[in-house]
Design an enzyme around this catalytic site. Structure first.
Site, PDB file in Angstrom:
ATOM      1  NE  ARG A 194      35.837  39.624  41.237  1.00 31.05           N
ATOM      2  CZ  ARG A 194      34.906  38.705  40.969  1.00 31.05           C
ATOM      3  NH1 ARG A 194      33.953  38.451  41.831  1.00 31.05           N
ATOM      4  NH2 ARG A 194      34.918  38.041  39.837  1.00 31.05           N
ATOM      5  CB  THR A 237      39.918  32.752  40.816  1.00 35.09           C
ATOM      6  OG1 THR A 237      39.050  31.620  40.787  1.00 35.09           O
ATOM      7  CG2 THR A 237      40.100  33.305  39.422  1.00 35.09           C
ATOM      8  CG  ASP A 244      42.541  28.130  35.310  1.00 36.21           C
ATOM      9  OD1 ASP A 244      42.156  28.176  36.499  1.00 36.21           O
ATOM     10  OD2 ASP A 244      42.229  28.995  34.461  1.00 36.21           O
ATOM     11  CD  GLU A 275      56.478  48.813  41.874  1.00 32.82           C
ATOM     12  OE1 GLU A 275      57.693  49.034  41.736  1.00 32.82           O
ATOM     13  OE2 GLU A 275      55.605  49.443  41.271  1.00 32.82           O
ATOM     14  CE1 TYR A 306      52.608  50.735  43.661  1.00 29.08           C
ATOM     15  CE2 TYR A 306      52.013  52.961  44.303  1.00 29.08           C
ATOM     16  CZ  TYR A 306      52.009  51.953  43.372  1.00 29.08           C
ATOM     17  OH  TYR A 306      51.428  52.133  42.157  1.00 29.08           O
ATOM     18  CE  LYS A 320      35.763  31.573  38.757  1.00 32.04           C
ATOM     19  NZ  LYS A 320      37.115  32.080  38.490  1.00 32.04           N
TER      20      LYS A 320
END
Ligand code: DSN
Length: 419
Positions: free
Chosen positions: A236, A227, A201, A58, A56, A230
């Site tokens: 991903r 992203t 984008d 954060e 974790y 691609k």
């Protein structure tokens, strides 16, 4: 032993790992033309399955809400430094779990519910997150859509007219199925005239932009999202970039705690590996091949008499207009998959068929170029697509399909994947 068994030295859960092995064999034995997919390197695969999934973290490097973050800080800092070098930007956030989360975070930083946004319509080639009705971008904002001309290129005059009329808080330049260069400078000029912020984008084009083979929005857009999986060939995930320090702070707060909780540190490690790969000279060669192969495939389909939306392509993807074959995108997608070729149905601009059917097919060259195929093989793939679709419904269809399957199998054996 299953694929995962090879990696782990035996597994307990054969149901899940059996399916993973089946998916590996599907990827190895089919021609992958989905324009938004690619095959990552073994190092990216190793990073995405690494122990950082246990952590974790954060917050951001140096200011976390948990102890024990020394090493995840190293990879997040490295990912940011590498992606900034790759795209020539000053600030980046590498935590978005996906492109949709990146876009939502960017909109959260740039606008408030009720504000107007202007994006490319979904039916014209835009993305769901650019204002489509069923998404938060369409529900929280007053979403106005621009489209393309009858020739299939962005209608910049319409963008300008709508921008001046609606004075949107944000104009979004980017698409899910648009194969021509986007004129980001023209978008910025329009945004300046309407007092809007420009969000670019570049999810589809990122790998080509990194290789200087597609126009970069970095000098023009206030914020750039993408992203990572691609044409960029990473795991991903999503990223957000900007050159504006004040906006960078807003974006960080929008991602965490605005939209997401703990970042996926294994995924960020894999992004860092992929950005490192994209910085190497071999990646530029790869991206050039992606472009050459895409153009070769589209041109060959045109020689078979098929129409390509906008007349061709300037990137890794093309949208084939199937109307001359009197076949829907849905049927084409299903029949091609049966032949061993994976792609997806796609609306063409002004499509008379609903999104569940469509009159188009989107194809892309990024994944099979990773396997090493060149222009002659992509021309061959175009021939196989044409052979399948033009014989559909005719008496010799089953023989034609068997022949296509045999050719697909030959190509896949000649260019192995993860062997
Ligand atoms: N769904 C992706 C694509 O296929 O283009 C975009 O998010």
């Amino acid at each position: 032993m299953s694929f995962a068994g090879h990696l782990l030295g035996g597994v307990q859960d054969d149901e899940v790992f059996g399916a993973i092995g089946d998916e590996l064999r599907r990827q190895q034995s089919q021609i992958e033309l989905i324009a938004s997919e690619n095959f990552v390197s073994r190092e990216v695969l190793a990073a995405i399955g690494c122990v950082m999934t246990n952590k974790y973290a954060e917050g951001y490097a140096g200011r976390r809400y948990y102890g024990g973050c020394r090493f995840v800080d190293v990879v997040e800092t490295m990912a940011i430094e590498r992606v900034c070098r790759l795209f020539g930007c000053r600030f980046a956030n590498v935590q978005p779990h996906s492109g949709a989360q990146a876009n939502l975070s960017a909109l959260y930083a740039l606008a408030s519910p009720g504000d107007t946004i202007l994006g490319m319509g979904l039916a014209m080639g835009g993305h769901l997150t650019h204002g489509a009705a069923p998404t938060i971008s369409g529900k929280w904002f007053n979403a106005v859509a621009y489209g393309v001309t009858e020739e299939g290129v962005i209608d910049y005059e319409e963008v300008q007219r709508l921008a001046l009329k609606h004075k949107p808080k944000v104009i979004i330049a980017g698409a899910s199925s648009y194969s021509r260069h986007i004129d980001f400078k023209r978008f910025r000029d329009i945004a300046d005239a309407s007092g809007s912020r420009l969000l670019a984008d570049v999810a589809h084009y990122a790998g080509l932009i990194a290789a200087n083979l597609y126009p970069s929005p970095m000098a023009h857009a206030h914020v750039v999202t993408s992203t990572t999986h691609k044409t960029l060939r990473g795991p991903r995930g999503g990223i957000i970039m900007t050159n504006d320090e004040a906006l960078a702070k807003k974006i960080d707060s929008a991602v965490f705690p605005g939209v997401q909780g703990g970042p996926q540190m294994h995924s960020i490690a894999a992004k860092a590996v992929a950005f490192g790969e994209a910085l190497r000279p071999e990646f530029r060669k790869y991206a050039k091949n992606v472009l050459d192969n895409s153009i070769a495939m589209a041109n060959r389909l045109k020689r078979h008499g098929l129409d390509i939306v906008s007349g061709g392509t300037d990137c890794h993807m093309a949208v084939v207009d199937l109307r001359k074959l009197s076949i829907s995108g849905k049927i084409a997608e299903t029949e091609l998959e049966e032949s061993g070729i994976t792609c997806n149905k796609n609306a063409i601009p002004f499509d008379a068929l609903p999104p569940s059917q469509t009159s188009g097919l989107r194809i892309g060259s990024a994944a099979m170029t990773t396997r090493g195929l060149g222009m002659s093989e992509f021309e061959k793939i175009a021939d196989l697509i044409y052979k399948t679709l033009s014989n559909y419904g005719k008496s010799g269809y089953s023989t034609a399909r068997d022949e296509v399957r045999a050719e697909v199998s030959k190509l896949c054996k000649e260019f192995p994947l993860y062997d």
